[in-house]
Design an enzyme around this catalytic site. Structure first.
Site, PDB file in Angstrom:
ATOM      1  N   SER A  10       0.765  -1.248  -0.042  1.00 41.74           N
ATOM      2  CA  SER A  10      -0.018  -0.103  -0.036  1.00 41.74           C
ATOM      3  C   SER A  10       0.847   1.198   0.136  1.00 41.74           C
ATOM      4  CB  SER A  10      -0.891   0.047   1.343  1.00 41.74           C
ATOM      5  OG  SER A  10      -1.375   1.325   1.194  1.00 41.74           O
ATOM      6  N   HIS A  35      -1.601  -1.526  -4.032  1.00 43.64           N
ATOM      7  CA  HIS A  35      -2.841  -1.334  -3.285  1.00 43.64           C
ATOM      8  C   HIS A  35      -2.745   0.111  -3.233  1.00 43.64           C
ATOM      9  CE1 HIS A  35      -6.169  -2.375  -0.583  1.00 43.64           C
ATOM     10  NE2 HIS A  35      -5.650  -1.546   0.181  1.00 43.64           N
ATOM     11  N   ASP A  37      -5.095   3.215  -1.590  1.00 42.24           N
ATOM     12  CA  ASP A  37      -6.141   3.477  -0.413  1.00 42.24           C
ATOM     13  C   ASP A  37      -6.642   4.844  -0.668  1.00 42.24           C
ATOM     14  OD1 ASP A  37      -6.003   1.351   1.309  1.00 42.24           O
ATOM     15  OD2 ASP A  37      -4.047   1.605   1.823  1.00 42.24           O
ATOM     16  N   MET A  39      -9.187   7.650   0.456  1.00 42.91           N
ATOM     17  CA  MET A  39      -9.761   8.035   1.908  1.00 42.91           C
ATOM     18  C   MET A  39     -10.381   9.504   1.576  1.00 42.91           C
ATOM     19  SD  MET A  39      -6.981   6.688   4.669  1.00 42.91           S
ATOM     20  CE  MET A  39      -6.392   5.193   4.677  1.00 42.91           C
ATOM     21  N   HIS A  68      -8.798   0.540  -3.360  1.00 42.11           N
ATOM     22  CA  HIS A  68      -9.635   0.356  -2.070  1.00 42.11           C
ATOM     23  C   HIS A  68     -10.336   1.620  -1.871  1.00 42.11           C
ATOM     24  CE1 HIS A  68      -9.397  -0.621   2.662  1.00 42.11           C
ATOM     25  NE2 HIS A  68     -10.534  -0.550   2.061  1.00 42.11           N
ATOM     26  N   MET A  70     -12.368   3.988   0.429  1.00 40.04           N
ATOM     27  CA  MET A  70     -12.897   4.202   1.547  1.00 40.04           C
ATOM     28  C   MET A  70     -13.726   5.631   1.714  1.00 40.04           C
ATOM     29  SD  MET A  70      -9.619   2.799   3.755  1.00 40.04           S
ATOM     30  CE  MET A  70      -8.688   2.993   2.280  1.00 40.04           C
ATOM     31  N   MET A 139     -10.906  -6.605   6.240  1.00 40.24           N
ATOM     32  CA  MET A 139     -10.311  -5.478   6.759  1.00 40.24           C
ATOM     33  C   MET A 139      -9.894  -6.167   8.328  1.00 40.24           C
ATOM     34  SD  MET A 139      -9.731  -2.767   4.941  1.00 40.24           S
ATOM     35  CE  MET A 139      -8.655  -2.113   6.333  1.00 40.24           C
ATOM     36  N   GLY A 144      -8.445   3.774   7.873  1.00 38.95           N
ATOM     37  CA  GLY A 144      -8.197   4.997   8.146  1.00 38.95           C
ATOM     38  C   GLY A 144      -6.849   5.257   8.057  1.00 38.95           C
ATOM     39  N   PHE A 145      -6.167   4.314   8.663  1.00 36.08           N
ATOM     40  CA  PHE A 145      -4.616   4.754   9.095  1.00 36.08           C
ATOM     41  C   PHE A 145      -3.812   3.417   8.825  1.00 36.08           C
ATOM     42  CE2 PHE A 145      -7.278   7.467  11.517  1.00 36.08           C
ATOM     43  CZ  PHE A 145      -6.955   8.547  11.250  1.00 36.08           C
ATOM     44  N   GLY A 147      -0.212   1.327   9.809  1.00 38.08           N
ATOM     45  CA  GLY A 147       0.766   1.018  11.120  1.00 38.08           C
ATOM     46  C   GLY A 147      -0.099   0.486  12.052  1.00 38.08           C
ATOM     47  N   ASP A 175      -6.090  -6.857   4.908  1.00 38.51           N
ATOM     48  CA  ASP A 175      -5.447  -5.398   4.815  1.00 38.51           C
ATOM     49  C   ASP A 175      -5.651  -5.103   6.139  1.00 38.51           C
ATOM     50  OD1 ASP A 175      -4.796  -2.798   4.447  1.00 38.51           O
ATOM     51  OD2 ASP A 175      -6.576  -2.251   3.087  1.00 38.51           O
ATOM     52  N   GLY A 177      -2.228  -4.432   9.363  1.00 42.83           N
ATOM     53  CA  GLY A 177      -1.251  -4.798  10.155  1.00 42.83           C
ATOM     54  C   GLY A 177      -0.509  -6.096   9.843  1.00 42.83           C
ATOM     55  N   SER A 198       3.102  -0.227   6.114  1.00 38.54           N
ATOM     56  CA  SER A 198       4.481  -0.206   7.017  1.00 38.54           C
ATOM     57  C   SER A 198       5.428  -1.197   6.897  1.00 38.54           C
ATOM     58  CB  SER A 198       4.059   0.301   8.367  1.00 38.54           C
ATOM     59  OG  SER A 198       2.925  -0.349   8.710  1.00 38.54           O
TER      60      SER A 198
HETATM   61  C1  DX5 Z   1      -6.299   1.284   6.070  1.00 34.94           C
HETATM   62  C2  DX5 Z   1      -5.738   0.813   4.721  1.00 34.94           C
HETATM   63  C3  DX5 Z   1      -4.372  -0.048   4.644  1.00 34.94           C
HETATM   64  C4  DX5 Z   1      -3.147   0.447   5.506  1.00 34.94           C
HETATM   65  C5  DX5 Z   1      -2.490  -0.718   5.683  1.00 34.94           C
HETATM   66  O1  DX5 Z   1      -7.109   1.952   6.047  1.00 34.94           O
HETATM   67  O2  DX5 Z   1      -6.655   0.330   4.155  1.00 34.94           O
HETATM   68  O3  DX5 Z   1      -4.370  -0.269   3.146  1.00 34.94           O
HETATM   69  O4  DX5 Z   1      -2.524   1.058   4.582  1.00 34.94           O
HETATM   70  O5  DX5 Z   1      -1.375  -0.175   6.552  1.00 34.94           O
HETATM   71  P1  DX5 Z   1      -0.257  -1.066   7.387  1.00 34.94           P
HETATM   72  O6  DX5 Z   1       0.007  -2.263   6.494  1.00 34.94           O
HETATM   73  O7  DX5 Z   1       0.844  -0.429   7.945  1.00 34.94           O
HETATM   74  O8  DX5 Z   1      -1.398  -1.667   8.409  1.00 34.94           O
HETATM   75 ZN    ZN Z   2      -6.290  -0.679   1.988  1.00 38.01          ZN
END
Ligand code: DX5
Ligand code: ZN
Length: 228
Positions: A10, A35, A37, A39, A68, A70, A139, A144-145, A147, A175, A177, A198
């Site tokens: 991502s 990927h 993201d 938002m 993806h 959101m 998910m 949203g974030f 890490g 997706d 962690g 990350s």
């Molecule tokens: C979260 C995103 C993820 C995110 C994954 O809203 O959809 O794709 O970037 O980030 P890591 O791999 O750091 O959890």
């Molecule tokens: Zn994603």
């Protein structure tokens, strides 16, 4: 149906000041999919980028663009993301009242059709659209974030999604962690596509990205052998 293990970095975790180079580098390092993201600061409490950025990135790699969304509403923007060069478009089941219509729209735009569920949303909301999709995204964090920590209860959800898919050729993606420590359980439960932000974008070089992608792939491949 056994689909290949795919690592999907991502770019949310990449250096936004040089995204074109980051996409090129991570492709050279072995990424299977990119990927993306998206938002909106409304469906999720963060804002990232939209179709114009994706369009600008398109010439920098031939890799599959796994988008993806959101955002809510999603339907008015699906055509713009298709035209920007996304190969697959995934919408949240929670993002609108007419999921089937959104999926049909993506199909009619000629793109791979994906649906995703927040951690608290039960799988039952997609049981009537299984013949209309190419991908399910589970998910494993609240969107949203980057890490965040992988939510362990999502392993059982992946297992249940895999059972629900049966023999259909549907990609099962996870997706949030994903690290060399968490990818094994997700693979053993049946996932074959792994988003990693990350865990990949550290070190700022093709060599560093390659090492990180290889470690993820090795851990996933090892666990694929222990699937039920
Ligand atoms: C979260 C995103 C993820 C995110 C994954 O809203 O959809 O794709 O970037 O980030 P890591 O791999 O750091 O959890
Ligand atoms: Zn994603």
């Amino acid at each position: 149906m056994t689909l290949p293990i795919r690592i999907a970095p991502s770019i949310l975790a990449a250096d936004f000041a040089k995204l074109g180079q980051e996409v090129k580098d991570v492709t050279e390092a072995g990424a299977d999919w990119i990927h993306l993201d998206v938002m909106d600061g409304h469906f999720v409490p963060n804002i990232s980028y939209g179709p114009d950025v994706i369009k600008a990135l398109r010439p920098h790699t031939a890799a599959f663009f796994d988008c993806h969304l959101m955002i809510t509403p999603a339907d008015p923007y699906l055509e713009a993301f298709a035209k920007a060069g996304c190969d697959g478009i995934t919408v949240h089941a929670e993002s609108g009242p007419h999921l089937h219509r959104s999926l049909q729209t993506i199909r009619n735009l000629g793109k791979k059709v994906g649906v995703t569920l927040n951690p608290a949303t039960p799988l039952s909301v997609i049981e009537n659209v299984l013949d209309d999709i190419d991908l399910i995204l589970i998910m494993s964090v609240n969107p949203g974030f980057g890490g965040q920590k992988f939510i362990p209860a999502m392993v059982e959800k992946i297992r249940a999604a895999k059972a629900m898919i049966g023999t259909r050729p549907i990609e099962l993606e996870v997706d949030g962690g994903i690290t060399p420590d968490t990818i094994g359980a997700a693979t053993a439960a049946g996932a074959n596509v792994f988003v990693a932000g990350s865990a990949v974008f550290q070190g700022n070089s093709v060599e560093s990205y390659r090492g990180r992608i290889d470690r993820l792939r090795t851990a996933a491949t090892r666990s694929a052998g222990s699937r039920d």
